[in-house]
Design a protein around this motif. Structure first.
Motif, mmCIF file in Angstrom:
data_model
loop_
_atom_site.group_PDB
_atom_site.id
_atom_site.type_symbol
_atom_site.label_atom_id
_atom_site.label_comp_id
_atom_site.label_asym_id
_atom_site.label_seq_id
_atom_site.Cartn_x
_atom_site.Cartn_y
_atom_site.Cartn_z
ATOM 1 N N THR A 109 -35.929 -39.066 4.628
ATOM 2 C CA THR A 109 -36.813 -39.778 3.701
ATOM 3 C C THR A 109 -36.635 -41.283 3.831
ATOM 4 O O THR A 109 -37.600 -42.041 3.870
ATOM 5 C CB THR A 109 -36.524 -39.341 2.252
ATOM 6 N N LEU A 110 -35.400 -41.722 3.930
ATOM 7 C CA LEU A 110 -35.117 -43.141 4.079
ATOM 8 C C LEU A 110 -35.693 -43.690 5.392
ATOM 9 O O LEU A 110 -36.274 -44.770 5.424
ATOM 10 C CB LEU A 110 -33.608 -43.381 3.999
ATOM 11 N N THR A 111 -35.590 -42.933 6.459
ATOM 12 C CA THR A 111 -36.143 -43.340 7.760
ATOM 13 C C THR A 111 -37.665 -43.412 7.698
ATOM 14 O O THR A 111 -38.274 -44.357 8.228
ATOM 15 C CB THR A 111 -35.696 -42.364 8.864
ATOM 16 N N LEU A 112 -38.314 -42.467 7.041
ATOM 17 C CA LEU A 112 -39.777 -42.480 6.909
ATOM 18 C C LEU A 112 -40.247 -43.686 6.084
ATOM 19 O O LEU A 112 -41.255 -44.315 6.405
ATOM 20 C CB LEU A 112 -40.272 -41.177 6.280
ATOM 21 N N ILE A 113 -39.516 -44.009 5.032
ATOM 22 C CA ILE A 113 -39.863 -45.180 4.214
ATOM 23 C C ILE A 113 -39.724 -46.459 5.033
ATOM 24 O O ILE A 113 -40.579 -47.349 4.980
ATOM 25 C CB ILE A 113 -38.997 -45.224 2.929
ATOM 26 N N ARG A 114 -38.671 -46.553 5.823
ATOM 27 C CA ARG A 114 -38.481 -47.724 6.684
ATOM 28 C C ARG A 114 -39.618 -47.857 7.690
ATOM 29 O O ARG A 114 -40.124 -48.957 7.932
ATOM 30 C CB ARG A 114 -37.151 -47.638 7.421
ATOM 31 N N LEU A 115 -40.008 -46.758 8.328
ATOM 32 C CA LEU A 115 -41.101 -46.786 9.308
ATOM 33 C C LEU A 115 -42.435 -47.156 8.650
ATOM 34 O O LEU A 115 -43.223 -47.914 9.219
ATOM 35 C CB LEU A 115 -41.213 -45.440 10.029
ATOM 36 N N VAL B 138 -49.281 -58.737 9.779
ATOM 37 C CA VAL B 138 -49.175 -59.753 10.836
ATOM 38 C C VAL B 138 -50.435 -59.760 11.691
ATOM 39 O O VAL B 138 -50.988 -60.819 12.014
ATOM 40 C CB VAL B 138 -47.909 -59.514 11.700
ATOM 41 N N ILE B 139 -50.937 -58.611 12.064
ATOM 42 C CA ILE B 139 -52.158 -58.513 12.883
ATOM 43 C C ILE B 139 -53.356 -59.082 12.123
ATOM 44 O O ILE B 139 -54.178 -59.813 12.680
ATOM 45 C CB ILE B 139 -52.396 -57.052 13.321
ATOM 46 N N LEU C 55 -42.385 -50.862 7.994
ATOM 47 C CA LEU C 55 -42.553 -51.579 9.252
ATOM 48 C C LEU C 55 -44.018 -51.554 9.704
ATOM 49 O O LEU C 55 -44.556 -52.575 10.156
ATOM 50 C CB LEU C 55 -41.647 -50.971 10.326
ATOM 51 N N ALA C 56 -44.686 -50.425 9.546
ATOM 52 C CA ALA C 56 -46.104 -50.320 9.918
ATOM 53 C C ALA C 56 -46.969 -51.232 9.046
ATOM 54 O O ALA C 56 -47.857 -51.936 9.548
ATOM 55 C CB ALA C 56 -46.574 -48.867 9.795
ATOM 56 N N VAL C 57 -46.710 -51.263 7.742
ATOM 57 C CA VAL C 57 -47.468 -52.137 6.834
ATOM 58 C C VAL C 57 -47.214 -53.597 7.178
ATOM 59 O O VAL C 57 -48.139 -54.422 7.175
ATOM 60 C CB VAL C 57 -47.105 -51.832 5.361
#
Length: 162
Positions: free
Chosen positions: A5-11, A21-22, A14-16
């Motif tokens: 769950t923590l890894t999914l929240i981090r990803l 930035v784009i 990062l995507a947001v």
């Protein structure tokens, strides 16, 4: 909280962050170089420019009572600035090569232009981000400008004067 769950929240975070930035780079690119136009939009813009531009150079309007003689900045940082009207177009924006260079955060690099046609002056928005307004009406196509009617570009207000 488990590691998955923590890894999914981090990803997701990062995507947001990358989407932000784009989007910011896209806004800066549009402000510097103008909006990207598709092939159809480019043809439509070229067609409208051909319709607006006269096929022969415009005749010099007589300096009569009704013909405007100067462009006056009535509001904004450049208030009091005057530009004499000739038979040449006047470009307005933040670009250094513009006839009237604005230091207005709400003005685009190449914001608008004024040009003479058939004895009257026409204002045209050049695809600016915040728009050009003629007497509180947004300019969406080349529009004749009567003397004394305010043209607003961001915080800057201009008028044609006799």
């Amino acid at each position: 909280m488990n590691a998955l769950t923590l890894t999914l929240i981090r990803l997701a975070f990062l995507a947001v962050l990358w989407l932000f930035v784009i989007a910011a780079v896209g806004v800066v690119r549009t402000d510097l170089f103008g909006p990207a136009l598709s092939g159809r939009q480019q043809r439509r813009q070229q067609k409208s420019q051909r319709a607006v531009k006269p096929s022969r150079p415009p005749r010099q309007a007589r300096s009569g009572r009704g013909a405007p003689q100067r462009l006056l900045v009535t509001g904004g940082a450049l208030a009091g600035t005057t530009i004499g009207l000739t038979d040449q177009q006047i470009t307005i924006g933040r670009a250094n090569d513009a006839t009237l260079v604005l230091s207005d955060d709400y003005a685009s690099s190449r914001h608008a232009r004024l040009f003479p046609q058939d004895g009257q002056w026409i204002v045209e928005d050049l695809g600016s981000t915040n728009g050009t307004y003629l007497d509180r009406q947004k300019v969406t196509q080349p529009t004749p400008v009567p003397p004394g009617v305010p043209i607003r570009i961001g915080k800057t207000v201009l008028e044609l004067r006799r």
